[in-house]
Design an enzyme around this catalytic site. Sequence first.
Site, PDB file in Angstrom:
ATOM      1  N   SER A 148       0.852  -1.184   0.000  1.00  0.00           N
ATOM      2  CA  SER A 148       0.000   0.000   0.000  1.00  0.00           C
ATOM      3  C   SER A 148       0.896   1.245   0.000  1.00  0.00           C
ATOM      4  CB  SER A 148      -0.970  -0.031   1.183  1.00  0.00           C
ATOM      5  OG  SER A 148      -1.990   0.928   1.035  1.00  0.00           O
ATOM      6  N   ASP A 162      -9.062  -4.626  -6.463  1.00  0.00           N
ATOM      7  CA  ASP A 162      -8.791  -3.625  -5.433  1.00  0.00           C
ATOM      8  C   ASP A 162      -9.641  -2.385  -5.670  1.00  0.00           C
ATOM      9  OD1 ASP A 162      -7.668  -1.899  -3.557  1.00  0.00           O
ATOM     10  OD2 ASP A 162      -5.632  -2.614  -3.910  1.00  0.00           O
ATOM     11  N   HIS A 165      -7.689  -5.111  -1.790  1.00  0.00           N
ATOM     12  CA  HIS A 165      -6.449  -4.460  -1.353  1.00  0.00           C
ATOM     13  C   HIS A 165      -5.563  -5.389  -0.532  1.00  0.00           C
ATOM     14  CE1 HIS A 165      -3.866  -1.083  -0.919  1.00  0.00           C
ATOM     15  NE2 HIS A 165      -3.992  -0.996   0.386  1.00  0.00           N
TER      16      HIS A 165
END
Length: 737
Positions: free
Chosen positions: A601, A676, A708
Site C-alpha cells: 500500500s 482492489d 487491497h
Amino acid sequence: MRLATLFAFTLAMTSPASAEELTLERVFASPDLDGPSPRSPELAPDGSLLTLLLPRPEDRQRYDLWAMDADGGEWRMLVDSEKVGTGAELSEAEKMQRERARIGGLKGIVAYQWTRDGRILVPLDGDLYLAGTDGTITRLTDTEEGELNPAISPEGRYLSFVRDRRLFVGPVGGEVEAVTPLEIDETVHWGEAEFVAQEEMSRTTGYWWSPDDRRIAVQRFDEAPVKIVTRTSIGAEGTSTYDQRYPAAGTDNVLTGLFIIDADGGNRVKVDLGEEKDIYLARVDWAPDGKTLYVQRQDRAQTRLDLLAVDPATGKSELLFSERAAEGHWINLSDAYKFLKDGSLVWWSERDGFGHLYLRSPDGRWRQLTQGPWVVDELDGVDEDAGRLFFTANRDNVIEQHLYALDYVREGSEPVRLTEEGFTHKAKMDKKGKRAIIERSSSERPSQSYLADASGNRIAWIEENALDADHPYAPYLDSHEPSRFGTIEGPDGTRLHYEMILPADMEPGKRYPVFFQHYGGPHAQTVRQSWGGALRQWIVDQGYIFFQLDNRGSAGRGVDFEKAIYRAMGGPEVDDQRVGAEWLKTLDYVDPERIATYGWSYGGYMTLKMLARDPGLYAAGVAGAPVTKWELYDTHYTERYMGDPRKVQAAYDKASTFDGYERIDDPLLLIHGMSDDNVVLDNSTMMAAKLQEARIPFQMMFYPGHAHGVRGPNVSVHLWNTIMDFLHVHGVPGGAR
C-alpha cells in the site's frame, strides 16, 4: 528480573524438547499460531456477562459469538455462525464496507450489539438476528437485500438499518418501515456514510439515535457530483465492471446534508451546516440529555474543524469553537472526546504540538488536562461520579501504549499508569468507567486480554493465551528470536526508532541479508513493543535479518514529526529510510549487497520511490498494491497531506512515482489484487506501462479476485513463495555468506 530475561526463562521451561520447523503453510493455516484472537469484547449492560467473537479452531477466518460470566468461569457459545447462518452471499455494499473496515477476509459474525434489556443484535450473512443469553435466537429479517449499519436504539425500543439507500425503523421484532423518502435519483443515500467517511474518517454510519429514542439525526448525501470511475474487478472465472463514484483528489465530493427526524420519520428538520457546501461531516453526537446535537464540520482543506451546537427543534446551529491546524500541518480527526452530563466536554487537540486532552467548561473556558512531548491515543472511559478519566498514550515510552487514569476535576493532577511496562495496550471501559477490558502484547508474547477494575487490577483473564505446551506456537518457540529496539539519527537530527530481529545462531564473521520492511505513511506507527506474528519469524528462519524503521511523517511523535511530509510525500520518508539502509551497511553482520526492501500500500509506493531515488542502495524491491499517482487516490486522505492538485500540481508531480521512475535499475517485483477498490489496479498497470515503455525489466504478480489485501490460507503461501523466489533469483537469498 528484567522482562526479557523472565520471558527467556519461561520459554526454556515451556518449550518442547525439539522444535518443529516453521513452514509457510503452517503460518497461514488454522488454528492461528498467534493463539486465540478474540474480537469485539463487550460487557452486558448489567455487567453480568462478558461477550466476544472467537475464531473457530479449524477456520481462523470464521467467528462465532461467545459469553462468559464477568466474574470468571467457562466460556460458552451463544451463536454458532454455521448453524444459524444461511451462507448467503453478502451484498456488494456490505462487502465494500467490510473491505474499508479491513475485515474483508472474515466470515461468520463480525459485529454485534447489546440491547439495553440484555439481548444481542447479531448481523449474519446479510440478515439480522436477536440472541438471548439463554441460547434463544430470533430471526428479525429474511430478505434478499442486505441490511447495512443495523442498530438497536439506546432505550431498546427500535431496530434500525439501511436498505436500498433508505433508513428503516420499526419496533424490535415488529414490522420495519422506511422513515426517509424514496428519492428518484439513485445517487442519493440516506443513513449511510459516504466512501471517504468509511475509508478515511473512521465513520461507518450515517445516522445517530437520540438518547431517549425519540429523534434520529440522519445524513443525506448526493454523490451526483462525484466522478464515475469504471472499476474492473478481474476474477479467476470472469470479469465484472463497476461504475463507482470515486472522489479522486482534486475532484468533487458528495453533497452532504443532515436532518433530524422523529422515530417514525415525521417532523423532519434540516440542520444548518453553514453556507460553505464543500465540507466534510466528520462526527455527530447527541448531548447526554438529548437537548443538543453536536456536529463536527471539517473544511475541504482539513485545516479547520468546527464544533457546532444544533437545536434539534429548529435545526439552527451555533459555532462553539474551531480547531485550526498548525502552519504546514492538517487537522487529525479523533474519537478521543466525550460530552459530559454537566455540559462539560473532554476534548482531544494538537494545539500545543502534541495530541492531548482538554476540558471545556459549559461557559467556554478551557483547561489542559495532559501535557508533555507524548501523545494521547484514545480516551477510553470517564467515571463522572469519581471525576476520573482513562486514556491510552505513549507517555512512558514512544513504542509502548499504556492505560492511564487522571483526576480531571483537581487541577494539576498527574496521570497514573495502570498497565505493566514492556507491553503495548488497548483498553475499553464500560459506560460508567468502573471496569476495563484490556488487551496487551509484546514483541515476545502474543495478545492477551483481561478484565480489570478502575485501578488496573486484573479481575479475570478473558484470554490468557499462555505460551504453554498446548499453545499452537509452542512447537516453534525454540527458534523464536526476540525483537531488538533502538534509535538512529535521521538526516535532520531527529531520532528515528527501529526494530530488528536477528537469525538464530548467527556465525561470527559471517554477513546476513536484510528483509527491510517499511510502511512509511501517516497515521501509522509500525515500530512498537507488540506481537508481530509468526510470518516475521518465518522470514528470519529463512536466514534474513528483519528490519523496520518509523520515518518522519508517521504517527505517535507529534505535529512537527508528522508535518515533514506536508505537500512532500515521497521525500522525507525516503530520506529517512535511506539513512536506515546506510546504517545497516555499517554493521559487521549485515551483507551490504543484500538489503531487499518490501512494502504494501503506502509501503509499496515507498518501494518505488526508494528504488528510483537511490539506485544501487537496495539489492531488490517488492512493491505491493502501491499508489503510483496521488491523483488516483481519494480526496480526504490525499488532500489532507498534499493539498488540492488543482492548486499545487507541482507537489503532486514530484510525489508521483513517475517522477524519476526511469532511474529504477534494481530488480523490482510489482504485486496487486485485481479487484482492489481502495488502491485501484490502474496504479500498477500505469506503472507497468511506464516501465515497459522505458524498457526497464521488472516482474509482476497480479491476483484475480483479490482486493487491497491478498489473503487466504493458500494464496498467502503463494504470495510469500513468490516474494522469496524473486529474492533468490535476484541474488538476495537468505543465509550467511
